[in-house]
Design a protein around this motif. Structure first.
Motif, PDB file in Angstrom:
ATOM      1  N   GLN A  70       2.225   9.421  -5.760  1.00 15.05           N
ATOM      2  CA  GLN A  70       2.751  10.751  -5.458  1.00 15.05           C
ATOM      3  C   GLN A  70       3.840  11.143  -6.461  1.00 15.05           C
ATOM      4  OE1 GLN A  70       3.882  10.044  -1.341  1.00 15.05           O
ATOM      5  NE2 GLN A  70       2.361  11.516  -0.627  1.00 15.05           N
ATOM      6  N   PHE A  71       4.735  10.185  -6.779  1.00 11.18           N
ATOM      7  CA  PHE A  71       5.811  10.442  -7.738  1.00 11.18           C
ATOM      8  C   PHE A  71       5.230  10.791  -9.102  1.00 11.18           C
ATOM      9  CE2 PHE A  71       8.670   8.917 -11.083  1.00 11.18           C
ATOM     10  CZ  PHE A  71       9.781   9.700 -10.833  1.00 11.18           C
ATOM     11  N   GLU A  72       4.224  10.024  -9.540  1.00 10.52           N
ATOM     12  CA  GLU A  72       3.605  10.272 -10.852  1.00 10.52           C
ATOM     13  C   GLU A  72       2.897  11.628 -10.881  1.00 10.52           C
ATOM     14  OE1 GLU A  72       1.254   6.763 -11.664  1.00 10.52           O
ATOM     15  OE2 GLU A  72       3.059   5.534 -11.854  1.00 10.52           O
ATOM     16  N   LEU A  83       0.833  -1.209   0.000  1.00  5.67           N
ATOM     17  CA  LEU A  83       0.000   0.000   0.000  1.00  5.67           C
ATOM     18  C   LEU A  83       0.866   1.257   0.000  1.00  5.67           C
ATOM     19  CD1 LEU A  83      -2.998  -0.472   2.492  1.00  5.67           C
ATOM     20  CD2 LEU A  83      -3.081  -0.149   0.024  1.00  5.67           C
ATOM     21  N   GLN A  84       1.899   1.262   0.821  1.00  8.03           N
ATOM     22  CA  GLN A  84       2.782   2.417   0.925  1.00  8.03           C
ATOM     23  C   GLN A  84       3.535   2.641  -0.398  1.00  8.03           C
ATOM     24  OE1 GLN A  84       5.087   2.255   4.488  1.00  8.03           O
ATOM     25  NE2 GLN A  84       4.982   4.474   4.689  1.00  8.03           N
ATOM     26  N   ASN A  85       3.995   1.565  -1.011  1.00  8.09           N
ATOM     27  CA  ASN A  85       4.690   1.674  -2.298  1.00  8.09           C
ATOM     28  C   ASN A  85       3.767   2.228  -3.377  1.00  8.09           C
ATOM     29  OD1 ASN A  85       7.074   0.748  -1.233  1.00  8.09           O
ATOM     30  ND2 ASN A  85       6.808  -1.357  -1.957  1.00  8.09           N
ATOM     31  N   GLU A  86       2.522   1.768  -3.376  1.00 12.05           N
ATOM     32  CA  GLU A  86       1.550   2.269  -4.363  1.00 12.05           C
ATOM     33  C   GLU A  86       1.275   3.755  -4.146  1.00 12.05           C
ATOM     34  OE1 GLU A  86      -1.774  -0.403  -3.897  1.00 12.05           O
ATOM     35  OE2 GLU A  86      -0.786  -1.996  -5.044  1.00 12.05           O
ATOM     36  N   LYS A  87       1.163   4.150  -2.875  1.00 15.67           N
ATOM     37  CA  LYS A  87       0.928   5.562  -2.546  1.00 15.67           C
ATOM     38  C   LYS A  87       2.123   6.413  -2.984  1.00 15.67           C
ATOM     39  CE  LYS A  87      -0.395   8.464   1.372  1.00 15.67           C
ATOM     40  NZ  LYS A  87      -0.588   8.515   2.824  1.00 15.67           N
ATOM     41  N   ARG A  88       3.336   5.928  -2.706  1.00 17.92           N
ATOM     42  CA  ARG A  88       4.565   6.639  -3.083  1.00 17.92           C
ATOM     43  C   ARG A  88       4.660   6.782  -4.604  1.00 17.92           C
ATOM     44  NH1 ARG A  88       8.270   5.135   0.952  1.00 17.92           N
ATOM     45  NH2 ARG A  88       7.981   3.020   0.240  1.00 17.92           N
TER      46      ARG A  88
END
Length: 172
Positions: free
Chosen positions: A28-30, A20-25
């Motif tokens: 945010q990056f995109e 979940l955290q990786n997907e959120k990060r």
């Protein structure tokens, strides 16, 4: 009746929350990337236009990746590879000629692994022999792309120019 041992719960939940955290990060990056694309569109276009005109100049060679370079002086030594550590003198400028970093101005050569520089710089070094001096014209996608150091002298999507002298390949 709970079928999961309480001590195993962390092993089950941890990967889930990490995902979940990786997907959120990533989201945010995109989002940041998309905002930067709009905000710095002129910088990106300036680099594209510069490189399109530059590649037509006499003596400018272009690699398959899009790196452009000219040979100022050809050396006689060995060529480094991606894992070599090198000693170089360099002078880095933005397209407007403003200097963002220079070992020449600091009067101290720089030592680093070939694969630790931005992609275009590392690729260019591997074309050189010790004693050579080249000028690299690096497209933004082979430089810092959307993410140069925040607040630094390099804008997102900026093409860069480096004059580089390969002084030595350092033995491990």
């Amino acid at each position: 009746n709970l079928l999961i041992n309480p001590k195993d719960i962390n092993a089950i939940l941890s990967p889930f929350f990490q995902k979940l955290q990786n997907e959120k990060r990533q989201a945010q990056f995109e989002k940041m990337q998309a905002e930067a694309e709009v905000k710095f569109a002129d910088v990106k276009k300036a680099g594209i236009d510069f490189l399109a005109a530059n590649k037509l100049k006499k003596g400018v060679k272009t690699t398959a990746s899009g790196l452009q370079y000219t040979v100022i002086k050809e050396g006689k030594g060995e060529k480094p590879n991606a894992t070599s550590k090198v000693k170089v003198h360099y002078h880095g400028t933005n397209l407007d000629g403003s200097v963002f970093d220079s070992s020449v101005e600091k009067k101290k050569p720089y030592e680093l692994g070939v694969n630790q520089f931005v992609k275009g710089f590392g690729e260019g070094l591997q074309l050189m022999t010790v004693g050579s001096k080249y000028k690299f014209f690096i497209p933004q996608e082979l430089a810092y792309g959307a993410t140069p150091r925040q607040g630094g002298p390099i804008k997102p999507f900026a093409a860069l120019i480096f004059e580089v002298e390969l002084l030595d390949i350092l033995k491990k």
